[in-house]
Design a protein around this motif. Structure first.
Motif, PDB file in Angstrom:
ATOM      1  N   PRO A 326       0.766  -1.300   0.000  1.00 30.00           N
ATOM      2  CA  PRO A 326       0.185  -0.052  -0.112  1.00 30.00           C
ATOM      3  C   PRO A 326       0.772   1.245  -0.055  1.00 30.00           C
ATOM      4  N   GLY A 327       0.551   2.136  -0.953  1.00 34.10           N
ATOM      5  CA  GLY A 327       1.152   3.340  -1.050  1.00 34.10           C
ATOM      6  C   GLY A 327       2.576   3.204  -1.593  1.00 34.10           C
ATOM      7  N   GLN A 328       3.387   2.413  -1.811  1.00 35.76           N
ATOM      8  CA  GLN A 328       4.606   2.134  -2.004  1.00 35.76           C
ATOM      9  C   GLN A 328       5.172   2.761  -3.609  1.00 35.76           C
ATOM     10  N   SER A 329       4.112   2.690  -4.339  1.00 36.33           N
ATOM     11  CA  SER A 329       4.397   3.192  -5.752  1.00 36.33           C
ATOM     12  C   SER A 329       4.717   4.676  -5.773  1.00 36.33           C
ATOM     13  N   ILE A 330       4.355   5.490  -4.486  1.00 38.03           N
ATOM     14  CA  ILE A 330       4.601   6.774  -4.312  1.00 38.03           C
ATOM     15  C   ILE A 330       6.223   6.868  -4.063  1.00 38.03           C
ATOM     16  N   ILE A 331       6.865   5.885  -3.476  1.00 34.67           N
ATOM     17  CA  ILE A 331       8.234   5.784  -3.058  1.00 34.67           C
ATOM     18  C   ILE A 331       9.008   5.602  -4.417  1.00 34.67           C
ATOM     19  N   VAL A 332       8.499   4.940  -5.091  1.00 35.73           N
ATOM     20  CA  VAL A 332       9.245   4.375  -6.242  1.00 35.73           C
ATOM     21  C   VAL A 332       9.359   5.616  -7.296  1.00 35.73           C
ATOM     22  N   ASP A 333       8.257   6.363  -7.510  1.00 28.71           N
ATOM     23  CA  ASP A 333       8.252   7.687  -8.474  1.00 28.71           C
ATOM     24  C   ASP A 333       8.242   8.825  -7.979  1.00 28.71           C
ATOM     25  N   GLY A 334       8.047   9.042  -6.571  1.00 29.43           N
ATOM     26  CA  GLY A 334       8.180  10.307  -5.747  1.00 29.43           C
ATOM     27  C   GLY A 334       6.725  10.947  -5.806  1.00 29.43           C
ATOM     28  N   ILE A 335       5.578  10.244  -6.466  1.00 34.67           N
ATOM     29  CA  ILE A 335       4.188  10.816  -6.787  1.00 34.67           C
ATOM     30  C   ILE A 335       3.411   9.857  -7.187  1.00 34.67           C
ATOM     31  N   ASN A 336       2.016  10.036  -6.708  1.00 31.70           N
ATOM     32  CA  ASN A 336       1.147   8.921  -6.927  1.00 31.70           C
ATOM     33  C   ASN A 336       1.086   8.667  -8.715  1.00 31.70           C
ATOM     34  N   LEU A 337       0.798   7.382  -9.107  1.00 33.95           N
ATOM     35  CA  LEU A 337       0.876   6.887 -10.450  1.00 33.95           C
ATOM     36  C   LEU A 337      -0.134   7.771 -11.452  1.00 33.95           C
ATOM     37  N   HIS A 338      -1.031   8.192 -10.855  1.00 34.29           N
ATOM     38  CA  HIS A 338      -2.055   8.649 -11.601  1.00 34.29           C
ATOM     39  C   HIS A 338      -2.781   7.646 -12.513  1.00 34.29           C
ATOM     40  N   GLU A 343      -2.052   1.212 -10.327  1.00 37.31           N
ATOM     41  CA  GLU A 343      -1.934   1.624  -9.083  1.00 37.31           C
ATOM     42  C   GLU A 343      -2.443   0.336  -8.158  1.00 37.31           C
ATOM     43  N   VAL A 344      -3.640  -0.266  -8.508  1.00 39.25           N
ATOM     44  CA  VAL A 344      -3.942  -1.422  -7.857  1.00 39.25           C
ATOM     45  C   VAL A 344      -3.157  -2.642  -7.970  1.00 39.25           C
ATOM     46  N   SER A 391      -6.973  10.526 -14.874  1.00 39.79           N
ATOM     47  CA  SER A 391      -6.944  12.103 -14.573  1.00 39.79           C
ATOM     48  C   SER A 391      -6.449  12.200 -12.766  1.00 39.79           C
ATOM     49  N   SER A 392      -7.328  11.701 -12.095  1.00 37.92           N
ATOM     50  CA  SER A 392      -7.117  11.662 -10.606  1.00 37.92           C
ATOM     51  C   SER A 392      -5.883  11.015  -9.874  1.00 37.92           C
ATOM     52  N   SER A 393      -4.998  11.815  -9.245  1.00 30.12           N
ATOM     53  CA  SER A 393      -4.111  11.055  -8.568  1.00 30.12           C
ATOM     54  C   SER A 393      -4.241  10.551  -7.402  1.00 30.12           C
ATOM     55  N   HIS A 394      -5.681  10.677  -6.951  1.00 29.14           N
ATOM     56  CA  HIS A 394      -6.420  10.085  -5.896  1.00 29.14           C
ATOM     57  C   HIS A 394      -7.496   9.353  -6.113  1.00 29.14           C
ATOM     58  N   PHE A 395      -7.690   8.575  -7.079  1.00 28.36           N
ATOM     59  CA  PHE A 395      -8.855   7.947  -7.407  1.00 28.36           C
ATOM     60  C   PHE A 395      -9.163   6.783  -6.541  1.00 28.36           C
ATOM     61  N   PHE A 396      -8.033   6.008  -6.287  1.00 30.50           N
ATOM     62  CA  PHE A 396      -8.228   5.025  -5.087  1.00 30.50           C
ATOM     63  C   PHE A 396      -8.317   5.440  -3.787  1.00 30.50           C
ATOM     64  N   SER A 397      -8.242   6.531  -3.529  1.00 32.05           N
ATOM     65  CA  SER A 397      -8.469   6.992  -2.217  1.00 32.05           C
ATOM     66  C   SER A 397      -9.867   7.675  -1.916  1.00 32.05           C
ATOM     67  N   ILE A 398     -10.247   8.583  -2.834  1.00 33.11           N
ATOM     68  CA  ILE A 398     -11.869   9.131  -2.977  1.00 33.11           C
ATOM     69  C   ILE A 398     -12.753   8.076  -2.562  1.00 33.11           C
ATOM     70  N   LYS A 399     -13.672   8.405  -1.799  1.00 34.66           N
ATOM     71  CA  LYS A 399     -14.556   7.267  -1.444  1.00 34.66           C
ATOM     72  C   LYS A 399     -15.725   6.876  -2.273  1.00 34.66           C
ATOM     73  N   ILE A 400     -15.924   8.323  -2.988  1.00 29.67           N
ATOM     74  CA  ILE A 400     -16.907   8.054  -4.321  1.00 29.67           C
ATOM     75  C   ILE A 400     -16.498   6.900  -5.115  1.00 29.67           C
ATOM     76  N   THR A 401     -15.427   6.660  -5.453  1.00 28.00           N
ATOM     77  CA  THR A 401     -15.079   5.643  -6.091  1.00 28.00           C
ATOM     78  C   THR A 401     -15.530   4.385  -5.747  1.00 28.00           C
ATOM     79  N   TRP A 402     -15.547   3.990  -4.487  1.00 22.35           N
ATOM     80  CA  TRP A 402     -16.074   2.757  -3.906  1.00 22.35           C
ATOM     81  C   TRP A 402     -17.586   2.984  -3.592  1.00 22.35           C
ATOM     82  N   VAL A 403     -18.187   3.914  -3.514  1.00 21.98           N
ATOM     83  CA  VAL A 403     -19.437   3.955  -3.674  1.00 21.98           C
ATOM     84  C   VAL A 403     -20.055   3.573  -4.990  1.00 21.98           C
ATOM     85  N   PHE A 404     -19.471   4.249  -6.128  1.00 24.94           N
ATOM     86  CA  PHE A 404     -19.661   3.911  -7.493  1.00 24.94           C
ATOM     87  C   PHE A 404     -19.247   2.427  -7.778  1.00 24.94           C
ATOM     88  N   LEU A 405     -18.299   2.103  -7.573  1.00 22.84           N
ATOM     89  CA  LEU A 405     -18.162   0.542  -7.897  1.00 22.84           C
ATOM     90  C   LEU A 405     -19.110  -0.429  -7.175  1.00 22.84           C
TER      91      LEU A 405
END
Length: 433
Positions: A326-338, A343-344, A391-405
């Motif tokens: 969890p979250g380690q791709s940010i360490i590899v690249d210095g920023i979220n995968l977008h 990411e998953v 587009s979103s760098s926080h698509f995994f984190s925003i909760k509406i994504t999981w309501v939607f799915l």
């Protein structure tokens, strides 16, 4: 005079369910607004989630056994397995504090799915949550127009860290309750899709159709105002896939071959879109890492995002497909995968890959109890997410994504249809929609 307790129980249960429904409304709203509003430094989202957990345990029990639908039980069991497996990936974690932060995000995402799945027992329950999402969309659109008209924002963005041209672009753009304008665009898109499913499903008995059209138009307008490329490009792709699957549903039963056909259609669309936006030399320069064919201000962003995916892929290979954690791709690249799918996959390995497969499986199966237009929309979404998740760098984190799915999965796999009711009054009180 002896009182029949069986006559009292449904009334008492109905009162409990009324409270449960109202807390569910607050829960859905807080998923969109909870990151901003706080009470004594505690996010409203956490408070409402705790209240809903208590009500859920008291009314419906706990664990997958309290869920009647077999498909729903599998969803919950897989969620528990995902949480346990993520702990194992701690072996590969480079940054423990980041791992803890992202694991808490994963846990909260699972709670969103878990609480919604336990609540949805009938089509009326699904419709209630959809109406909650529509209410949230109304609030977002109102706030968005206030930002567009006034140039003020609820969330502060640092104008010193971006170019003057970007400041001018963002000054009158809608952020609503998200610090990232791309997150807002993605949330608007998903809420609008849920509203469209609700409208199409209830078309014959729906009142105030004009109001839904106006709300949808305003939401789409604000999506374009966010300038979120993944969101804007996803709109015509969604229409194309709805048309494609609508034809497919008319002539034959759906099956796994749809995956290959759908990917081919998505690739053709993206190639045509790419050629409309830039010359072939532009994309060759991206592959070579050179900028002599620069034709827009998006060049550096496009090149940067390709590099993010490639670097994370190389690190993912080193884990033998088990995942970075969890979250380690940010360490590899210095920023979220977008990129939601990558990411998953890269962070959770084969477990994430299985989750992605389940999303695409929505397009494999034809549900005969659903209207073809509704089913075609659901079947289109796995392919639309390819672009939407860019587009979103926080698509995994925003909760509406999981309501939607969750709403997509429940409508697809729920053992209810439009004409079905629950015979046992004590099991579930149905409400008029």
């Amino acid at each position: 005079m002896q009182v029949n307790s069986q006559n009292i129980q449904p009334e008492r249960y109905k009162g409990h369910q009324s409270i449960y429904r109202n807390v569910m409304l607050l829960f859905i709203i807080s998923l969109g607004l909870g990151d901003y509003f706080k009470i004594f430094s505690v996010r409203i989202l956490y408070l409402v989630t705790l209240a809903l957990i208590i009500l859920s345990v008291n009314n419906l029990g706990i664990g997958s056994g309290s869920v009647s639908n077999a498909k729903y039980r599998k969803m919950i069991k897989f969620g528990f397995f995902w949480l346990i497996y993520s702990v194992i990936t701690l072996v590969f974690a480079v940054d423990f504090s980041l791992w803890i932060h992202q694991y808490k995000t994963l846990l909260l995402n699972f709670l969103v799915v878990y609480l919604m799945v336990k609540y949805i027992k009938s089509v009326n329950d699904w419709m209630w949550i959809a109406k909650c999402v529509i209410f949230l969309l109304v609030v977002m659109v109102i706030v968005g127009f206030w930002e567009i008209c006034t140039g003020n924002h609820i969330h502060f963005f640092d104008s010193m860290s971006v170019s003057p041209r970007t400041v001018e672009l963002l000054q009158n753009a809608p952020f609503t309750f998200y610090g990232n304008i791309n997150d807002n665009g993605s949330a608007l898109f998903m809420c609008t899709v849920i509203m469209t499913l609700y409208v199409v499903y209830n078309w014959n008995c729906l009142k105030y159709k004009e109001a839904y059209f106006i709300l949808g138009f305003c939401a789409v307008y604000q999506m374009f105002k966010t300038s979120a490329r993944g969101v804007v490009y996803s709109l015509p792709l969604l229409l194309a896939f709805i048309f494609f699957f609508r034809i497919l549903l008319k002539f034959k039963r759906s099956h796994s071959r749809n995956l290959y056909i759908g990917i081919i259609v998505a690739i053709i669309y993206m190639i045509l879109l790419a050629l409309m936006l830039h010359s072939p030399g532009y994309y060759l320069s991206l592959l070579k890492g050179k900028s002599e064919y620069v034709s827009s201000g998006n060049y550096d962003s496009d090149l940067f995002r390709l590099g993010l995916i490639w670097n994370s892929f190389l690190s993912f290979i080193h884990t033998l497909g088990l995942g970075l954690g969890p979250g380690q791709s940010i360490i590899v690249d210095g920023i979220n995968l977008h990129n939601f799918y990558f990411e998953v996959l890269f962070e959770y390995g084969f477990v994430g890959g299985y989750f992605i497969y389940q999303i695409f499986k929505l397009s494999f199966i034809k549900k005969t109890t659903l209207a073809k237009n509704v089913d075609a929309m659901i079947m289109s979404m796995p392919y639309v997410l390819i672009l939407l998740g860019l587009s979103s760098s926080h698509f995994f984190s925003i909760k509406i994504t999981w309501v939607f799915l969750t709403l997509l999965f429940c409508l697809k796999y729920g053992d209810f249809d439009k004409n079905k009711v629950v015979a046992n009054e004590n099991e579930r009180i149905l409400y008029d929609i």
